[in-house]
Scaffold this active site. Structure first.
Site, PDB file in Angstrom:
ATOM      1  N   GLU A 282       0.819  -1.200   0.000  1.00 19.15           N
ATOM      2  CA  GLU A 282       0.000   0.000   0.000  1.00 19.15           C
ATOM      3  C   GLU A 282       0.858   1.256   0.000  1.00 19.15           C
ATOM      4  O   GLU A 282       1.946   1.282   0.573  1.00 19.15           O
ATOM      5  CB  GLU A 282      -0.904   0.002   1.233  1.00 19.15           C
ATOM      6  CG  GLU A 282      -1.961  -1.074   1.135  1.00 19.15           C
ATOM      7  CD  GLU A 282      -2.821  -1.202   2.375  1.00 19.15           C
ATOM      8  OE1 GLU A 282      -4.019  -1.462   2.229  1.00 19.15           O
ATOM      9  OE2 GLU A 282      -2.311  -1.047   3.490  1.00 19.15           O
TER      10      GLU A 282
ATOM     11  N   CYS B 248       3.362   8.467   1.016  1.00 20.25           N
ATOM     12  CA  CYS B 248       3.907   7.531   2.006  1.00 20.25           C
ATOM     13  C   CYS B 248       4.054   6.175   1.314  1.00 20.25           C
ATOM     14  O   CYS B 248       3.067   5.626   0.820  1.00 20.25           O
ATOM     15  CB  CYS B 248       2.923   7.453   3.176  1.00 20.25           C
ATOM     16  SG  CYS B 248       3.372   6.233   4.415  1.00 20.25           S
TER      17      CYS B 248
ATOM     18  N   CYS C 121       5.921  -6.831   7.572  1.00 18.91           N
ATOM     19  CA  CYS C 121       6.990  -6.306   8.414  1.00 18.91           C
ATOM     20  C   CYS C 121       7.301  -7.328   9.505  1.00 18.91           C
ATOM     21  O   CYS C 121       6.398  -7.979  10.024  1.00 18.91           O
ATOM     22  CB  CYS C 121       6.559  -4.988   9.054  1.00 18.91           C
ATOM     23  SG  CYS C 121       7.881  -4.202  10.005  1.00 18.91           S
TER      24      CYS C 121
ATOM     25  N   CYS D  83       5.643  -4.561  16.097  1.00 23.96           N
ATOM     26  CA  CYS D  83       5.236  -3.551  17.077  1.00 23.96           C
ATOM     27  C   CYS D  83       3.764  -3.812  17.438  1.00 23.96           C
ATOM     28  O   CYS D  83       2.930  -4.020  16.546  1.00 23.96           O
ATOM     29  CB  CYS D  83       5.380  -2.144  16.503  1.00 23.96           C
ATOM     30  SG  CYS D  83       7.080  -1.729  16.059  1.00 23.96           S
TER      31      CYS D  83
ATOM     32  N   CYS E 160       0.786  -1.788  15.707  1.00 22.07           N
ATOM     33  CA  CYS E 160       0.804  -1.568  14.253  1.00 22.07           C
ATOM     34  C   CYS E 160       0.189  -2.745  13.524  1.00 22.07           C
ATOM     35  O   CYS E 160       0.597  -3.898  13.715  1.00 22.07           O
ATOM     36  CB  CYS E 160       2.243  -1.348  13.784  1.00 22.07           C
ATOM     37  SG  CYS E 160       2.382  -1.117  11.997  1.00 22.07           S
TER      38      CYS E 160
HETATM   39  N1  SAH Z   1       9.011   0.742  10.276  1.00 26.15           N
HETATM   40  C1  SAH Z   1       9.107   2.149  10.196  1.00 26.15           C
HETATM   41  C2  SAH Z   1       8.114   2.793   9.252  1.00 26.15           C
HETATM   42  C3  SAH Z   1       6.663   2.331   9.311  1.00 26.15           C
HETATM   43  S1  SAH Z   1       5.610   2.833  10.623  1.00 26.15           S
HETATM   44  C4  SAH Z   1       8.977   2.770  11.576  1.00 26.15           C
HETATM   45  O1  SAH Z   1       8.676   2.045  12.520  1.00 26.15           O
HETATM   46  O2  SAH Z   1       9.233   3.957  11.716  1.00 26.15           O
HETATM   47  C5  SAH Z   1       5.333   4.540  10.436  1.00 26.15           C
HETATM   48  C6  SAH Z   1       4.886   5.222  11.730  1.00 26.15           C
HETATM   49  O3  SAH Z   1       3.553   4.859  12.102  1.00 26.15           O
HETATM   50  C7  SAH Z   1       5.753   4.861  12.921  1.00 26.15           C
HETATM   51  O4  SAH Z   1       6.143   6.022  13.584  1.00 26.15           O
HETATM   52  C8  SAH Z   1       4.831   4.053  13.813  1.00 26.15           C
HETATM   53  O5  SAH Z   1       5.195   4.203  15.154  1.00 26.15           O
HETATM   54  C9  SAH Z   1       3.486   4.660  13.494  1.00 26.15           C
HETATM   55  N2  SAH Z   1       2.362   3.792  13.778  1.00 26.15           N
HETATM   56  C10 SAH Z   1       2.302   2.461  13.642  1.00 26.15           C
HETATM   57  N3  SAH Z   1       1.090   2.006  14.004  1.00 26.15           N
HETATM   58  C11 SAH Z   1       0.353   3.071  14.377  1.00 26.15           C
HETATM   59  C12 SAH Z   1      -0.993   3.246  14.805  1.00 26.15           C
HETATM   60  N4  SAH Z   1      -1.837   2.217  14.893  1.00 26.15           N
HETATM   61  N5  SAH Z   1      -1.410   4.497  15.083  1.00 26.15           N
HETATM   62  C13 SAH Z   1      -0.585   5.550  14.944  1.00 26.15           C
HETATM   63  N6  SAH Z   1       0.676   5.448  14.504  1.00 26.15           N
HETATM   64  C14 SAH Z   1       1.155   4.217  14.228  1.00 26.15           C
END
Ligand code: SAH
Length: 366
Positions: free
Chosen positions: A113, A126, A133, A137, A140
């Site tokens: 996406e 973006c 991934c 986390c 996420c």
């Molecule tokens: N792997 C990289 C890029 C992808 S995530 C990273 O971790 O930076 C991009 C951003 O979205 C990150 O800052 C992450 O902390 C945030 N993010 C992930 N899940 C989220 C959610 N459910 N709500 C808000 N931000 C989120």
């Protein structure tokens, strides 16, 4: 990026296994050097390489027949040996705030996406660096499905070309690698993609941001292979206890190690690292957290992006109240730390941060 840095990171296309058609060469899979070699193998003059690259990257040609700067017989003979792959737009959703989410299908049927986000001054795209991934986390959605595979450089750069073709012929001003995947876990292909995005598609490097969950040792590699691009670090917690819990990467690179890498990161003049901070209700949103965040921000030239958690089905976390977010921001601002609240865009089409999953199910409901 100088030639030296490039040569040290990019292996020839054949070694990287990106000649994917048994019979035909995918012109989009070739680096600039590969293209020069390929053109000379065909016995064509060197300037043809430049022309072809210009048509692919600046004009978005997805078929050799579109490259009208080449004579028709030349196009026909080239098309016998080569082709130009392009991402298939499997779905395209637009939300009321103007955010557009693309589901792109790759040649092997996997999907990624990309999200196009307009605001007053900018048009930000973006993009994803991996299918899925591995970082898992807890907050996420992308992490829930695990890693399927790395994207190739051309599949990363192609998201920009496809979004330009599909929705933004008036040019994208900013690129963020904040879609699916952890860019630093796929650094060789990401570096080559960044080269193409900045040099061939011609997006200014200073308007490109790579975001990492904190793979500390690779962070210091980034400026060597992609100078000028910005770094964002998803901090998301101010103690190891909480960060270990919400981001497993912290067990390998705890805050001390991560922040040392941030301090050692060679920033250009007047540039700052962006710390992203996803705000999770009753997890990392206390006044003490804000105070610890002030201390962290003072160690590194930085600014903070507060991202209220975007909820998704089945997730244990909640978004804090608006009041809490504003209070948290005020603690930072009162201490002289730059802290912006990132307004969530596209959440009703699951296009907001952390809501990308590339699952067919995410598209089937409306
Ligand atoms: N792997 C990289 C890029 C992808 S995530 C990273 O971790 O930076 C991009 C951003 O979205 C990150 O800052 C992450 O902390 C945030 N993010 C992930 N899940 C989220 C959610 N459910 N709500 C808000 N931000 C989120």
């Amino acid at each position: 990026m100088d030639d030296h840095a490039r040569q040290s990171t990019v292996r020839p296309a054949r070694q990287r296994g990106i000649i994917i058609d048994m019979e035909k060469t995918n012109l989009k899979a070739l680096s600039e050097e590969d293209m020069r070699e390929y053109v000379s193998e065909l016995g064509l003059p060197g300037y043809r390489a430049k022309q072809i690259l210009k048509w692919i990257y600046e004009k978005g040609a997805s078929n050799i027949s579109e490259i009208t700067e080449l004579s028709k017989p030349l196009r026909e003979s080239l098309a016998e040996k080569a082709y130009i792959s392009s991402l298939k737009v499997a779905d395209r959703r637009q939300s009321a705030d103007g955010t557009v989410k693309f589901l792109f299908e790759l040649e092997d049927g996997n999907c990624v996406e990309s999200v196009l986000i307009p605001d007053e001054k900018r048009l930000t795209l973006c993009i994803s660096s991996q299918v899925g991934c591995a970082m898992a986390c807890g907050f996420c959605l992308t992490g829930k499905g695990g890693l399927k595979r790395n994207l190739k450089a051309y599949e990363i750069a192609d998201q920009v070309i496809a979004a330009m073709r599909g929705a933004a012929p008036d040019r994208i001003t900013n690129i963020v690698l904040m879609g699916m995947g952890e860019p630093l876990n796929n650094l060789e292909e990401v570096a080559e993609a960044l080269w193409r995005i900045t040099r061939l598609i011609k997006v200014t490097a200073r308007r490109v941001t790579v975001s990492t969950c904190g793979v500390a040792d690779k962070m210091l590699e980034l400026p060597k292979v992609a100078p000028q691009v910005n770094l964002a670090v998803s901090l998301n917690a101010t103690t190891d206890e909480v960060r270990d819990r919400v981001m497993p990467v912290n067990r390998k690179y705890p805050l001390k190690v991560l922040l040392e890498a941030c301090r050692n990161y060679p920033l250009q003049k007047r540039r700052r690292i962006t710390f992203e901070y996803v705000m999770l209700d009753h997890v990392n949103d206390t006044t003490e957290d804000a105070q610890r965040l002030v201390k962290i921000a003072r160690q590194v030239p930085s600014k903070i992006n507060l991202i209220p958690f975007n909820e998704f089905e089945g997730c244990e976390y909640k978004s804090p109240s608006e009041e809490r977010v504003l209070e948290f921001q005020a603690v930072l601002q009162d201490a002289g730390v730059t802290a912006l609240i990132r307004k969530s865009k596209g959440s009703e089409i699951l296009a907001a941060c952390g809501q990308l999953s590339a699952r067919a199910g995410a598209y089937s409901s409306s």
